[in-house]
Design a protein around this motif. Sequence first.
Motif, PDB file in Angstrom:
ATOM      1  N   LEU A 349      -5.176 -17.356   7.836  1.00 45.76           N
ATOM      2  CA  LEU A 349      -5.610 -16.044   8.322  1.00 45.76           C
ATOM      3  C   LEU A 349      -4.495 -15.022   8.205  1.00 45.76           C
ATOM      4  O   LEU A 349      -4.730 -13.856   7.819  1.00 45.76           O
ATOM      5  CB  LEU A 349      -6.063 -16.185   9.788  1.00 45.76           C
ATOM      6  CG  LEU A 349      -6.582 -14.894  10.448  1.00 45.76           C
ATOM      7  CD1 LEU A 349      -7.787 -14.343   9.674  1.00 45.76           C
ATOM      8  CD2 LEU A 349      -6.954 -15.130  11.891  1.00 45.76           C
ATOM      9  N   HIS A 350      -3.289 -15.453   8.494  1.00 46.92           N
ATOM     10  CA  HIS A 350      -2.145 -14.546   8.350  1.00 46.92           C
ATOM     11  C   HIS A 350      -1.978 -14.135   6.897  1.00 46.92           C
ATOM     12  O   HIS A 350      -1.613 -12.977   6.600  1.00 46.92           O
ATOM     13  CB  HIS A 350      -0.877 -15.225   8.866  1.00 46.92           C
ATOM     14  CG  HIS A 350      -0.808 -15.300  10.357  1.00 46.92           C
ATOM     15  ND1 HIS A 350       0.312 -14.962  11.092  1.00 46.92           N
ATOM     16  CD2 HIS A 350      -1.714 -15.655  11.279  1.00 46.92           C
ATOM     17  CE1 HIS A 350       0.094 -15.133  12.385  1.00 46.92           C
ATOM     18  NE2 HIS A 350      -1.170 -15.567  12.505  1.00 46.92           N
ATOM     19  N   THR A 351      -2.229 -15.091   5.989  1.00 47.11           N
ATOM     20  CA  THR A 351      -2.115 -14.774   4.559  1.00 47.11           C
ATOM     21  C   THR A 351      -3.148 -13.730   4.166  1.00 47.11           C
ATOM     22  O   THR A 351      -2.847 -12.776   3.414  1.00 47.11           O
ATOM     23  CB  THR A 351      -2.309 -16.054   3.734  1.00 47.11           C
ATOM     24  OG1 THR A 351      -1.333 -17.023   4.131  1.00 47.11           O
ATOM     25  CG2 THR A 351      -2.165 -15.758   2.250  1.00 47.11           C
ATOM     26  N   VAL A 352      -4.397 -13.907   4.653  1.00 52.86           N
ATOM     27  CA  VAL A 352      -5.452 -12.940   4.334  1.00 52.86           C
ATOM     28  C   VAL A 352      -5.098 -11.551   4.873  1.00 52.86           C
ATOM     29  O   VAL A 352      -5.245 -10.530   4.181  1.00 52.86           O
ATOM     30  CB  VAL A 352      -6.799 -13.432   4.910  1.00 52.86           C
ATOM     31  CG1 VAL A 352      -7.855 -12.341   4.786  1.00 52.86           C
ATOM     32  CG2 VAL A 352      -7.250 -14.682   4.197  1.00 52.86           C
ATOM     33  N   VAL A 353      -4.629 -11.522   6.119  1.00 58.67           N
ATOM     34  CA  VAL A 353      -4.260 -10.229   6.721  1.00 58.67           C
ATOM     35  C   VAL A 353      -3.133  -9.574   5.951  1.00 58.67           C
ATOM     36  O   VAL A 353      -3.136  -8.347   5.694  1.00 58.67           O
ATOM     37  CB  VAL A 353      -3.866 -10.438   8.203  1.00 58.67           C
ATOM     38  CG1 VAL A 353      -3.292  -9.146   8.793  1.00 58.67           C
ATOM     39  CG2 VAL A 353      -5.075 -10.876   9.018  1.00 58.67           C
ATOM     40  N   SER A 354      -2.149 -10.367   5.529  1.00 61.69           N
ATOM     41  CA  SER A 354      -1.014  -9.815   4.769  1.00 61.69           C
ATOM     42  C   SER A 354      -1.473  -9.254   3.434  1.00 61.69           C
ATOM     43  O   SER A 354      -1.001  -8.185   2.993  1.00 61.69           O
ATOM     44  CB  SER A 354       0.047 -10.898   4.556  1.00 61.69           C
ATOM     45  OG  SER A 354       0.547 -11.352   5.788  1.00 61.69           O
ATOM     46  N   LEU A 355      -2.414  -9.965   2.749  1.00 62.97           N
ATOM     47  CA  LEU A 355      -2.922  -9.450   1.476  1.00 62.97           C
ATOM     48  C   LEU A 355      -3.655  -8.120   1.678  1.00 62.97           C
ATOM     49  O   LEU A 355      -3.553  -7.202   0.839  1.00 62.97           O
ATOM     50  CB  LEU A 355      -3.855 -10.480   0.839  1.00 62.97           C
ATOM     51  CG  LEU A 355      -3.168 -11.742   0.281  1.00 62.97           C
ATOM     52  CD1 LEU A 355      -4.211 -12.755  -0.179  1.00 62.97           C
ATOM     53  CD2 LEU A 355      -2.267 -11.362  -0.901  1.00 62.97           C
ATOM     54  N   ILE A 356      -4.401  -8.041   2.782  1.00 61.78           N
ATOM     55  CA  ILE A 356      -5.117  -6.783   3.048  1.00 61.78           C
ATOM     56  C   ILE A 356      -4.123  -5.665   3.333  1.00 61.78           C
ATOM     57  O   ILE A 356      -4.282  -4.516   2.854  1.00 61.78           O
ATOM     58  CB  ILE A 356      -6.081  -6.972   4.217  1.00 61.78           C
ATOM     59  CG1 ILE A 356      -7.200  -7.942   3.822  1.00 61.78           C
ATOM     60  CG2 ILE A 356      -6.687  -5.640   4.669  1.00 61.78           C
ATOM     61  CD1 ILE A 356      -8.139  -8.290   4.947  1.00 61.78           C
ATOM     62  N   GLU A 357      -3.085  -5.963   4.099  1.00 61.47           N
ATOM     63  CA  GLU A 357      -2.091  -4.937   4.401  1.00 61.47           C
ATOM     64  C   GLU A 357      -1.360  -4.482   3.151  1.00 61.47           C
ATOM     65  O   GLU A 357      -0.939  -3.331   3.058  1.00 61.47           O
ATOM     66  CB  GLU A 357      -1.091  -5.473   5.421  1.00 61.47           C
ATOM     67  CG  GLU A 357      -1.692  -5.654   6.816  1.00 61.47           C
ATOM     68  CD  GLU A 357      -0.694  -6.250   7.783  1.00 61.47           C
ATOM     69  OE1 GLU A 357       0.377  -6.731   7.309  1.00 61.47           O
ATOM     70  OE2 GLU A 357      -0.975  -6.290   9.010  1.00 61.47           O
ATOM     71  N   LEU A 358      -1.229  -5.372   2.176  1.00 60.64           N
ATOM     72  CA  LEU A 358      -0.560  -5.021   0.913  1.00 60.64           C
ATOM     73  C   LEU A 358      -1.495  -4.280  -0.029  1.00 60.64           C
ATOM     74  O   LEU A 358      -1.100  -3.913  -1.137  1.00 60.64           O
ATOM     75  CB  LEU A 358      -0.008  -6.274   0.238  1.00 60.64           C
ATOM     76  CG  LEU A 358       1.147  -6.989   0.971  1.00 60.64           C
ATOM     77  CD1 LEU A 358       1.487  -8.293   0.268  1.00 60.64           C
ATOM     78  CD2 LEU A 358       2.367  -6.088   1.022  1.00 60.64           C
ATOM     79  N   GLY A 359      -2.745  -4.110   0.412  1.00 59.21           N
ATOM     80  CA  GLY A 359      -3.692  -3.393  -0.432  1.00 59.21           C
ATOM     81  C   GLY A 359      -4.341  -4.260  -1.495  1.00 59.21           C
ATOM     82  O   GLY A 359      -5.053  -3.742  -2.366  1.00 59.21           O
TER      83      GLY A 359
END
Length: 577
Positions: A349-359
């Motif tokens: 989940l942290h990976t998904v959130v980080s990808l979203i934050e990176l655009g």
Amino acid sequence: MFSPRSLRRRPRSLAGQLFAAQVVLVAVVVAGCAVFAYVTDKAQAENAARHRAGATAAAVAHSPSVREAVRTAEPAGRLQEYAREVRRDTGVTFITIMSVEGTRWTHPDPRQLGKRFVGHIGPATRGETFDETYTGTLGPSVRVVTPVTDDEGRVVALVAAGITVETISAQLRHQVTLLLGVAAGALLLGGLGAWWTHVRLRRHTHRMNAVELRRMREYHQAALHAVREGLLLLDGAHRVALINDGARDLLGLTAPGPGPVGRPVPELGLPPSLTAALLDGEPRVDEVHLTADRVVLLSTSPVSGGHRSGTVVTLRDHTALQSLAGELDSVRGVTEALRSQAHEAANRLHTVVSLIELGRTDDAVDFATEELELAQALTDQVVSAVGEPVLAALLLGKAAQANERGIELRLSPDSHIEDAWTAPEAGGAGGAGRTILPARDLVTVVGNLIDNALDAVGDGPGRDVPRVTVTVRTEDGVDGAVLLVRVADSGPGVGPGEAEAVFERGWSTKPHAAGGRGLGLALVRQTAHRYGGSARVGQAAEGGAEFTVRLPLTGPPAARDEDARAGTRPSEEVTGA
């Protein structure tokens, strides 16, 4: 007056009662023997006196000197001294030689010479010899009178020889004295023997009387059969001395035929490990053993009294507890796997959130979708193939546990089982109200086989992807439907010589397995045998071990027997026909 203390007086102990009875019996026997011996000796003394007197009279009557003397004018002078010598030599009291008319020629008292003989002489004058007990000048005597005949057979004189009753009584008194001494000695020895028996019996019976002993036995029997735990007593030769109903049930010794009491332990047909434990002289505490259909806890305590005289064995049913412990282990493993998965899910989940934050939204969607598809694919496969919810949950939990250990757990494509074949507990819902295959037993079989496979591939040689394949399906057997459970792994496999040993209690791939290990496969085979099924091991296609268990879905043999007596078929109960 009776005091309360005397009214409450305790009855005489059994040992005391037996002691009194033995003393009285010995006294009566000795007294009876003494009286019998006295009567017998008296009769024998009289008979002996009669025979001696008869032999003496006959010898005197046939003496040539007597025949010659009676022809003389003065026979008394020649016969008196002769009669004295014969009387002294033979021990008779008197010898009277007389004329046919009864005039005495000899007598111990010289003053009686020439007088008439006191007694009967009629039969003798007719040539007959006779005996009688008669009171003469010397008192009562046992006498024999016989004739003296000449060469032509004519009676020319008479001879009487006798022994006084006083002489016989004197001899008898001497014998009676000896007899009384022997009787007293016998009475003394008998009393000592009775006293020694009394002391030993009193020690063994703890001074209890017959009523108390009977009551103790009744309590003992009632307590023995009321105890649910098994109790087994073995003697010094390892023969069954006592066994209660609980032990018969736990050891499977309830079949008709000769009972176990008196039989040696090796002849009871128990499993080898259990037989070895019963034969061992060392104490044991709560050892786990398997019988044909139970898990029992065994404790032994040798009975010693200077030498080994037996063993006390207690047995407790551990079947249900062991089954629950196995389920608890499975649940604990699943819980640990789910905890690890939750941690891993948080990372993802942290990976998904980080990808979203990176655009990089598309990459986040692709990553999340791929993880969901992998998890959902296994769930869909298990749910569609396994209709039994408990088994489905077990398989999903074991899959998560395997994934945590880096092992691929998969369900074979041909797996299929319906919920109608199982129920949560024995006697639960299912058909006409009777369970065909309890879910708990199914979890025991499948869970232990998967755990064994996971341990095998985890301990085996390195592989890129360790695999465990599970097959659960129903198929037609000879006597009806059969549930097939097959678990194959890619581990090192089982050697040809271990095909039977793997199902024994204590077998484990761990070199230093703890006491709780090595029980899973034994429970699998026990469950299979309880339902009339089978458990075998072979070689898997991937080179590891392949365990195959077949369980008849018509219920345990005992249940099928009850159905036959009731006139119904188990299959009809399941389908509701």
